[in-house]
Design a protein around this motif. Sequence first.
Motif, PDB file in Angstrom:
ATOM      1  N   GLU A 146       0.832  -1.205   0.000  1.00  0.00           N
ATOM      2  CA  GLU A 146       0.000   0.000   0.000  1.00  0.00           C
ATOM      3  C   GLU A 146       0.870   1.260   0.000  1.00  0.00           C
ATOM      4  O   GLU A 146       0.589   2.237  -0.693  1.00  0.00           O
ATOM      5  CB  GLU A 146      -0.916  -0.030   1.226  1.00  0.00           C
ATOM      6  N   ARG A 147       1.935   1.217   0.810  1.00  0.00           N
ATOM      7  CA  ARG A 147       2.829   2.381   0.836  1.00  0.00           C
ATOM      8  C   ARG A 147       3.508   2.587  -0.513  1.00  0.00           C
ATOM      9  O   ARG A 147       3.674   3.719  -0.971  1.00  0.00           O
ATOM     10  CB  ARG A 147       3.857   2.195   1.937  1.00  0.00           C
ATOM     11  N   ALA A 148       3.869   1.451  -1.130  1.00  0.00           N
ATOM     12  CA  ALA A 148       4.507   1.575  -2.448  1.00  0.00           C
ATOM     13  C   ALA A 148       3.525   2.174  -3.448  1.00  0.00           C
ATOM     14  O   ALA A 148       3.880   3.046  -4.247  1.00  0.00           O
ATOM     15  CB  ALA A 148       4.991   0.194  -2.916  1.00  0.00           C
ATOM     16  N   GLY A 149       2.250   1.677  -3.402  1.00  0.00           N
ATOM     17  CA  GLY A 149       1.246   2.239  -4.306  1.00  0.00           C
ATOM     18  C   GLY A 149       1.031   3.714  -4.045  1.00  0.00           C
ATOM     19  O   GLY A 149       0.857   4.526  -4.959  1.00  0.00           O
ATOM     20  N   LEU A 170       1.428   6.782  -6.591  1.00  0.00           N
ATOM     21  CA  LEU A 170       0.396   7.794  -6.881  1.00  0.00           C
ATOM     22  C   LEU A 170       0.939   9.190  -6.631  1.00  0.00           C
ATOM     23  O   LEU A 170       0.654  10.133  -7.394  1.00  0.00           O
ATOM     24  CB  LEU A 170      -0.839   7.540  -6.004  1.00  0.00           C
ATOM     25  N   GLN A 171       1.701   9.340  -5.561  1.00  0.00           N
ATOM     26  CA  GLN A 171       2.273  10.659  -5.277  1.00  0.00           C
ATOM     27  C   GLN A 171       3.237  11.088  -6.380  1.00  0.00           C
ATOM     28  O   GLN A 171       3.248  12.252  -6.800  1.00  0.00           O
ATOM     29  CB  GLN A 171       2.986  10.639  -3.920  1.00  0.00           C
ATOM     30  N   LEU A 193       2.155  14.887 -13.023  1.00  0.00           N
ATOM     31  CA  LEU A 193       1.039  15.582 -13.677  1.00  0.00           C
ATOM     32  C   LEU A 193       1.038  17.061 -13.319  1.00  0.00           C
ATOM     33  O   LEU A 193       0.738  17.913 -14.175  1.00  0.00           O
ATOM     34  CB  LEU A 193      -0.285  14.928 -13.262  1.00  0.00           C
ATOM     35  N   THR A 194       1.376  17.360 -12.059  1.00  0.00           N
ATOM     36  CA  THR A 194       1.421  18.764 -11.648  1.00  0.00           C
ATOM     37  C   THR A 194       2.501  19.515 -12.428  1.00  0.00           C
ATOM     38  O   THR A 194       2.304  20.646 -12.895  1.00  0.00           O
ATOM     39  CB  THR A 194       1.690  18.852 -10.143  1.00  0.00           C
ATOM     40  N   ALA A 195       3.658  18.842 -12.577  1.00  0.00           N
ATOM     41  CA  ALA A 195       4.732  19.477 -13.341  1.00  0.00           C
ATOM     42  C   ALA A 195       4.334  19.669 -14.794  1.00  0.00           C
ATOM     43  O   ALA A 195       4.578  20.723 -15.390  1.00  0.00           O
ATOM     44  CB  ALA A 195       5.999  18.615 -13.235  1.00  0.00           C
ATOM     45  N   ASN A 196       3.673  18.627 -15.371  1.00  0.00           N
ATOM     46  CA  ASN A 196       3.229  18.747 -16.770  1.00  0.00           C
ATOM     47  C   ASN A 196       2.201  19.860 -16.921  1.00  0.00           C
ATOM     48  O   ASN A 196       2.183  20.584 -17.925  1.00  0.00           O
ATOM     49  CB  ASN A 196       2.636  17.431 -17.235  1.00  0.00           C
TER      50      ASN A 196
END
Length: 343
Positions: free
Chosen positions: A72-75, A79-80, A86-89
Amino acid sequence: MAGTRLRRRDARTDYWPGFVDAMAALLLVIIFLLTIFVLAQFFLGQQLSGRDTVLNRLNAQISELTELLALERAGTRDLQDTIATLTANLGDAEAERERLAGLLAASSSRASETSGALAALESSLDDERRISQRALSQVELLNQQIAALRRQIGALEDALDASENRDRESQAKIADLGRRLNVALAQRVQELSRYRSDFFGRLREILSQRSDIRVVGDRFVFQSEVLFSSGADTINPEGEAELDKLAEAIKELAVQIPAEINWVLRVDGHTDAQPLSGTGRFRNNWELSAARAISVVRYLISQGVDPERLVAAGFGEYQPLESGDDPQALARNRRIELKLTER
């Protein structure tokens, strides 16, 4: 001297059996304690083994939960990372949009000087044309949908008109049936009135012109003294003779009236307003008037009148023909009325 040695030897010999018994008892106690210790070790080992099994199972579950948490932490990290990308794009896209907007503004100001700006405008015009074409296509589709809706509305209006026409026809039929029913009822009433007139005329013939037997409106009236003694509900012989004539007239009438006219002869009992004495069978004038009406009905039935054509009712002193308490008014109010009516 010899006796002294013998006594000492005997004394030493007496201690040994007791010592042996004490050692044997001690040995048995030790064996018993060892046995209890072994059993306690056995049960303790069983409990420890069960606890180890449960502990191993819990450790296994903790390991599975730890792995799921790690996944879960890896997922979450993925996602982060994706959100950051996406924020950078998005930032790059907004910067590019601002740059292009600046270039477009500059190109618009130099449209008459550069052919590149003209090409950009032609491209924009083509885009607008394509947008306009799509808009026209959508307008055409909407027009088709509106036409289909109009056809449906027209069909609904036609159906509504047809339903209103059927409703008007039904209302007309209902009104016609109502008129016919009223006419039929009026005819029935007229027929019953005619038979009532014939019946009362026949009663006048067979019951003579006695002053205590008369017609009042649509009712034939017997004064109570013709049929009953004062305060009684038993028909006297004179009254039986008059009721015999009445029974014959009713049986003649039953043959003449058509079967579809559901008629009855109602026998109503009335008294004067004088209270009854407390020594008689009846507690009040209600009971006396009802009992007299029932006596008349029973006698007519005994003379062959169909019981389905007879109804008895008692009204006590509450429907007088005349007001006042003089003897003549009281006598006129004590009566039996016969009324021919529909059921």
